[in-house]
Design an enzyme around this catalytic site. Structure first.
Site, mmCIF file in Angstrom:
data_model
loop_
_atom_site.group_PDB
_atom_site.id
_atom_site.type_symbol
_atom_site.label_atom_id
_atom_site.label_comp_id
_atom_site.label_asym_id
_atom_site.label_seq_id
_atom_site.Cartn_x
_atom_site.Cartn_y
_atom_site.Cartn_z
ATOM 1 N N TYR B 183 0.781 -1.234 0.145
ATOM 2 C CA TYR B 183 0.018 0.005 -0.094
ATOM 3 C C TYR B 183 0.883 1.384 -0.181
ATOM 4 O O TYR B 183 0.749 2.095 -0.704
ATOM 5 C CB TYR B 183 -0.813 -0.119 1.391
ATOM 6 C CG TYR B 183 -1.866 1.223 1.375
ATOM 7 C CD1 TYR B 183 -3.067 1.286 0.427
ATOM 8 C CD2 TYR B 183 -1.638 2.293 2.207
ATOM 9 C CE1 TYR B 183 -3.935 1.989 0.738
ATOM 10 C CE2 TYR B 183 -2.543 3.291 2.308
ATOM 11 C CZ TYR B 183 -3.703 3.075 1.683
ATOM 12 O OH TYR B 183 -4.460 4.191 1.630
ATOM 13 N N LYS B 187 1.033 4.232 -2.946
ATOM 14 C CA LYS B 187 0.748 5.303 -2.477
ATOM 15 C C LYS B 187 2.005 6.441 -2.774
ATOM 16 O O LYS B 187 1.711 7.644 -2.949
ATOM 17 C CB LYS B 187 0.018 5.692 -0.979
ATOM 18 C CG LYS B 187 -1.222 4.922 -0.902
ATOM 19 C CD LYS B 187 -2.321 5.528 -2.011
ATOM 20 C CE LYS B 187 -3.483 4.923 -1.799
ATOM 21 N NZ LYS B 187 -4.655 5.545 -2.940
#
Lengths: 92, 274
Positions: B183, B187
């Site tokens: 993640y 990001k």
């Protein structure tokens, strides 16, 4: 040949209008001058504008940079490219 | 005297109605005649953004991947409030899905002024236990989803010579978080993507920025173990989680003309977490 000349002048207008080349006249663009890089002082990001304009005007898609390089080599090359793609594009 | 009282009441009401309806309205942002696409727009932050845009006059397209019910609920909530919305299903990681969605946009409203890339997923695992599928799926939705949606949107926006693209990143990208290698990497990718695309599209008046929401009360937050959420709360200067509406505030600003000299930036909305 007649057709190609018509297409070339059509494309000149398209290029000047879409790229907003206010100080360029149609006769300033020679049929064999490179469109991007040295010729008109346009770069590859300016070319995006022309990619979108061609799609709008003729419904032809320039999918990648190689095709773009070939099509934008010169006005004459672009006219050949548009004529060929228009012929092969199936009518919507 | 009978009947006098109801009459005055009616007159009073009429005067009040006239007064309210003629009061100067202070609209914070005006999106009249703007078309917006919000990916992952049916729930959480995406829903709040969709509602906030629609409330201010935008015609909103709510993209959803799987939860049709939630998407239809958001659409009907917007319509009930007098706004304009519709839902389109598409997995942002799927090129064909996204091309079809943009086909509908071209054939429907025919333009796109605002793209909010909000769709995102979590698959938290310690790297040692992370499957290839956990890695791939997070990258596909969070990063490839930007490639697909921005590529199609850029075509429309360059032609219009106008556009606002708002991506979504996360504090995890900057500070890191155990269990979020996938993640956080995705990001962090969003930030690089945002800054680069901003440079490509600025001359066409298409501006690309990102919001960076911290701990926001959404379903994604509930996916975190409770002790982790409590621990996080300690690190937030404001000692509370944010609301989706508070993130929508930053998105509205970036989607509006009030931010016309801003591109390639990240606005963090985290109550002082980072």
């Amino acid at each position: 040949m007649e057709n190609k000349n018509t297409l070339i002048s059509e494309l000149k207008t398209l290029i000047i209008e879409s790229l907003q080349l206010e100080d360029v006249a149609p006769e300033d663009i020679g049929p064999d001058d490179p469109l991007f890089g040295n010729g008109l002082g346009l770069d590859s990001i300016d070319a995006l504008e022309l990619v979108v304009a061609l799609e709008k005007a003729y419904g032809i898609v320039i999918p990648d940079e190689d095709v773009g390089k070939e099509a934008f080599a010169s006005l004459s090359a672009l006219a050949d490219f548009v004529a060929r793609e228009r012929k092969s594009a199936s009518p919507e | 005297m009978r009947g006098h009282f109801p009459l005055t009441k009616a007159i009073k009401r009429a005067i009040l109605f006239f007064y309210i309806s003629h009061m100067p309205k202070t609209m914070d942002f005006d999106f009249a005649n703007r078309v917006a696409l919000v990916t992952g727009g049916s729930r959480g932050i995406g829903r709040a953004v969709s509602m906030a845009l629609a409330e201010r006059g935008a015609s909103v397209i709510i993209n959803y991947a799987g939860n049709r019910e939630a998407a239809e609920k958001t659409v009907s909530d917007i319509q009930t409030a007098g706004g304009d919305a519709r839902a389109i299903q598409a997995d942002v990681a799927d090129t064909t899905d996204v091309e079809n969605m943009f086909g509908e946009i071209r054939n429907g409203p025919g333009r796109l002024d605002i793209l909010v890339n909000n769709a995102g997923i979590l698959r938290d695992k310690l790297l040692m236990f992370m499957s290839e599928d956990d890695w791939d799926r997070v990258m596909d939705v969070n990063i490839k989803g930007l490639y697909t949606c921005c590529k199609s949107a850029a075509r429309l926006m360059i032609g219009q010579k106008y556009g606002k693209i708002i991506n979504t990143t996360s504090p995890s990208a900057i500070v890191g978080r155990a269990g979020q290698t996938n993640y956080a990497a995705s990001k962090a990718g969003v930030i690089g993507f945002t800054r680069s695309l901003a440079r490509e599209l600025a001359r066409f008046h298409v501006y690309v920025n990102a919001v960076c929401p911290g701990m926001i009360q959404t379903e994604m937050l509930h996916q975190l173990p409770e002790n982790v959420a409590e621990e996080m709360l300690e690190g937030i200067a404001m000692k509370r989680f944010g609301t989706p509406e508070e993130v929508a505030g930053a998105v509205l600003f970036l989607a509006s003309e009030k931010s016309d000299y801003i591109t390639g930036q990240v606005i963090t909305v985290d109550g002082g977490l980072t």
